[in-house]
Design a protein around this motif. Structure first.
Motif, PDB file in Angstrom:
ATOM      1  N   PHE A  71       0.868  -1.203  -0.042  1.00  0.00           N
ATOM      2  CA  PHE A  71      -0.086  -0.048   0.177  1.00  0.00           C
ATOM      3  C   PHE A  71       0.918   1.420  -0.101  1.00  0.00           C
ATOM      4  CE2 PHE A  71      -3.192   2.731   0.956  1.00  0.00           C
ATOM      5  CZ  PHE A  71      -3.113   3.817   1.967  1.00  0.00           C
ATOM      6  N   LEU A  72       0.657   2.196  -1.108  1.00  0.00           N
ATOM      7  CA  LEU A  72       1.147   3.386  -0.938  1.00  0.00           C
ATOM      8  C   LEU A  72       0.156   4.553  -0.367  1.00  0.00           C
ATOM      9  CD1 LEU A  72       2.905   3.293  -4.372  1.00  0.00           C
ATOM     10  CD2 LEU A  72       3.972   3.032  -2.143  1.00  0.00           C
ATOM     11  N   PHE A  73      -0.838   4.889  -1.114  1.00  0.00           N
ATOM     12  CA  PHE A  73      -1.789   5.939  -0.796  1.00  0.00           C
ATOM     13  C   PHE A  73      -3.136   5.666  -0.985  1.00  0.00           C
ATOM     14  CE2 PHE A  73       1.620   8.990  -0.765  1.00  0.00           C
ATOM     15  CZ  PHE A  73       2.662   8.453  -1.891  1.00  0.00           C
ATOM     16  N   GLU A  89       1.829  12.778  -0.160  1.00  0.00           N
ATOM     17  CA  GLU A  89       3.174  12.380  -0.583  1.00  0.00           C
ATOM     18  C   GLU A  89       3.725  11.317   0.450  1.00  0.00           C
ATOM     19  OE1 GLU A  89       3.962  17.099  -0.967  1.00  0.00           O
ATOM     20  OE2 GLU A  89       5.785  15.886  -1.671  1.00  0.00           O
ATOM     21  N   LYS A  90       4.589  10.784  -0.246  1.00  0.00           N
ATOM     22  CA  LYS A  90       5.595   9.926   0.702  1.00  0.00           C
ATOM     23  C   LYS A  90       6.941   9.741   0.103  1.00  0.00           C
ATOM     24  CE  LYS A  90       5.687   5.204   2.014  1.00  0.00           C
ATOM     25  NZ  LYS A  90       4.872   3.882   2.182  1.00  0.00           N
ATOM     26  N   GLU A  91       8.057  10.377   0.683  1.00  0.00           N
ATOM     27  CA  GLU A  91       9.300  10.257   0.082  1.00  0.00           C
ATOM     28  C   GLU A  91       9.382  10.936  -1.391  1.00  0.00           C
ATOM     29  OE1 GLU A  91      10.980   6.473   2.726  1.00  0.00           O
ATOM     30  OE2 GLU A  91      10.663   6.451   0.419  1.00  0.00           O
ATOM     31  N   ARG A  92       9.584  10.077  -2.494  1.00  0.00           N
ATOM     32  CA  ARG A  92       9.774  10.418  -3.690  1.00  0.00           C
ATOM     33  C   ARG A  92       8.490  10.582  -4.480  1.00  0.00           C
ATOM     34  NH1 ARG A  92      14.192   7.851  -2.262  1.00  0.00           N
ATOM     35  NH2 ARG A  92      13.315   5.955  -3.206  1.00  0.00           N
ATOM     36  N   LEU A  93       7.577  10.299  -3.904  1.00  0.00           N
ATOM     37  CA  LEU A  93       6.121   9.930  -4.453  1.00  0.00           C
ATOM     38  C   LEU A  93       5.301  10.901  -4.069  1.00  0.00           C
ATOM     39  CD1 LEU A  93       5.854   6.023  -4.090  1.00  0.00           C
ATOM     40  CD2 LEU A  93       6.862   7.275  -6.060  1.00  0.00           C
ATOM     41  N   LYS A  94       4.448  11.383  -5.088  1.00  0.00           N
ATOM     42  CA  LYS A  94       3.187  12.131  -4.827  1.00  0.00           C
ATOM     43  C   LYS A  94       1.958  11.953  -5.582  1.00  0.00           C
ATOM     44  CE  LYS A  94       1.855  17.184  -4.912  1.00  0.00           C
ATOM     45  NZ  LYS A  94       2.401  18.528  -5.516  1.00  0.00           N
ATOM     46  N   ALA A  95       0.994  11.638  -5.133  1.00  0.00           N
ATOM     47  CA  ALA A  95      -0.385  11.282  -5.873  1.00  0.00           C
ATOM     48  C   ALA A  95      -1.102  12.138  -5.795  1.00  0.00           C
ATOM     49  CB  ALA A  95      -0.965   9.925  -5.169  1.00  0.00           C
ATOM     50  N   THR A  96      -2.011  12.451  -6.833  1.00  0.00           N
ATOM     51  CA  THR A  96      -2.948  13.668  -7.012  1.00  0.00           C
ATOM     52  C   THR A  96      -4.335  12.964  -7.678  1.00  0.00           C
ATOM     53  OG1 THR A  96      -2.179  14.266  -9.107  1.00  0.00           O
ATOM     54  CG2 THR A  96      -1.337  15.437  -7.412  1.00  0.00           C
ATOM     55  N   LEU A  97      -5.406  13.611  -7.593  1.00  0.00           N
ATOM     56  CA  LEU A  97      -6.505  13.376  -7.793  1.00  0.00           C
ATOM     57  C   LEU A  97      -7.438  14.241  -8.388  1.00  0.00           C
ATOM     58  CD1 LEU A  97      -8.738  10.536  -8.006  1.00  0.00           C
ATOM     59  CD2 LEU A  97      -9.488  11.411  -5.874  1.00  0.00           C
ATOM     60  N   THR A  98      -8.209  13.795  -9.654  1.00  0.00           N
ATOM     61  CA  THR A  98      -9.098  14.502 -10.142  1.00  0.00           C
ATOM     62  C   THR A  98     -10.411  13.607 -10.453  1.00  0.00           C
ATOM     63  OG1 THR A  98      -8.615  13.980 -12.483  1.00  0.00           O
ATOM     64  CG2 THR A  98      -7.425  15.866 -11.714  1.00  0.00           C
ATOM     65  N   LYS A  99     -11.405  14.349 -11.056  1.00  0.00           N
ATOM     66  CA  LYS A  99     -12.696  13.508 -10.954  1.00  0.00           C
ATOM     67  C   LYS A  99     -12.850  12.299 -11.949  1.00  0.00           C
ATOM     68  CE  LYS A  99     -15.835  17.208  -9.525  1.00  0.00           C
ATOM     69  NZ  LYS A  99     -17.074  17.812  -9.995  1.00  0.00           N
ATOM     70  N   LYS A 100     -11.525  12.076 -13.003  1.00  0.00           N
ATOM     71  CA  LYS A 100     -11.491  11.593 -13.950  1.00  0.00           C
ATOM     72  C   LYS A 100     -10.296  10.653 -13.803  1.00  0.00           C
ATOM     73  CE  LYS A 100     -14.457  13.634 -17.366  1.00  0.00           C
ATOM     74  NZ  LYS A 100     -14.603  14.232 -18.837  1.00  0.00           N
ATOM     75  N   GLU A 101      -8.992  10.964 -13.201  1.00  0.00           N
ATOM     76  CA  GLU A 101      -7.816  10.469 -13.164  1.00  0.00           C
ATOM     77  C   GLU A 101      -6.997  10.838 -11.848  1.00  0.00           C
ATOM     78  OE1 GLU A 101      -5.759  11.650 -16.878  1.00  0.00           O
ATOM     79  OE2 GLU A 101      -6.342  14.010 -16.648  1.00  0.00           O
TER      80      GLU A 101
END
Lengths: 112, 115
Positions: free
Chosen positions: A46-48, A58-70
């Motif tokens: 598991f990441l996010f 965010e976690k270390e070198r990773l960043k997750a973002t979310l829109t309504k479609k992607e």
């Protein structure tokens, strides 16, 4: 029908070369979008979890973002140890109990 | 906390046999889900159990079944094995309650080879 599409299927980067992975989804009401990392022969790690458009984690070198479609998974200055398959999954609000719908994954290779 | 554990890790069976796989969830997690992972189909949902009840089921034939015990441990069974059942079978647990209630944490999987 709930659906998840990830792109690209495979991505080769040089160490330090930042990039982004894409996860496009179709779901009848989003309960949550999940990112996992999977190494060969192992279970997904598991990441996010993202719940609503505009959310970022965010976690270390990773960043997750979310829109309504992607959703995007941004990798900043990757290292060889970031090499793995990254999986995106969604859970719809009409799915009682479990049932994550997974994409096919993006296989990331980071060369030193 | 210890993670999700699955036994056995590897299995070799022949067509027509049956197999039982076991999963112990993270302590305190009450929901257990099962998935099948193959190179062609990716990760596909089999079923989910909560409080010993199956709450959701994926599109798999009746040869695939499962159960959950009062301590939240779960087993899945595949009867009359077919070559196409060769796969990595993954178990995942989730807490159901609290701020991360929907997040599923996966075990290492059981690699099943059907000959």
């Amino acid at each position: 029908e709930d659906q998840v599409t990830q792109s690209p299927e495979a991505l080769r980067l040089q160490e330090g070369e930042s990039s982004s992975l894409n996860c496009s989804y179709t779901v009848s009401g989003l309960r949550g979008l999940f990112w996992y990392r999977q190494d060969p022969g192992k279970g997904p790690e598991f990441l996010f979890t993202l719940y609503s458009a505009g959310e970022e984690k965010e976690k270390e070198r990773l960043k997750a973002t979310l829109t309504k479609k992607e959703s995007f998974l941004h990798i900043t200055a990757p290292k060889p140890e970031d090499s793995a398959t990254y999986l995106c999954a969604v859970q719809g609000i009409y799915n009682q109990g479990g049932k994550l719908i997974f994409g096919q994954g993006t296989e990331l290779s980071v060369k030193p | 906390k210890a993670g999700v554990t699955q036994t056995p890790r590897y299995l070799i069976k022949t067509r027509g046999q049956q197999v039982t796989l076991s999963c112990s969830p993270i302590s305190g997690h009450r929901s257990v889900s099962w998935y099948q992972q193959t190179p062609g189909q990716g990760l596909q949902f089999l079923f989910e159990y909560f409080s010993e009840t199956q709450r959701n089921k994926g599109n798999f034939p009746g040869r695939f079944s499962g159960r959950q015990f009062s301590n939240s441990r779960s087993e899945m069974n595949v009867s009359t094995l077919e070559l196409g059942d060769s796969a990595l079978y993954l178990c995942a647990s989730s807490p159901i309650e609290g701020p991360t209630q929907e997040t599923q944490y996966f075990g290492p999987g059981t690699r099943l080879l059907v000959l």
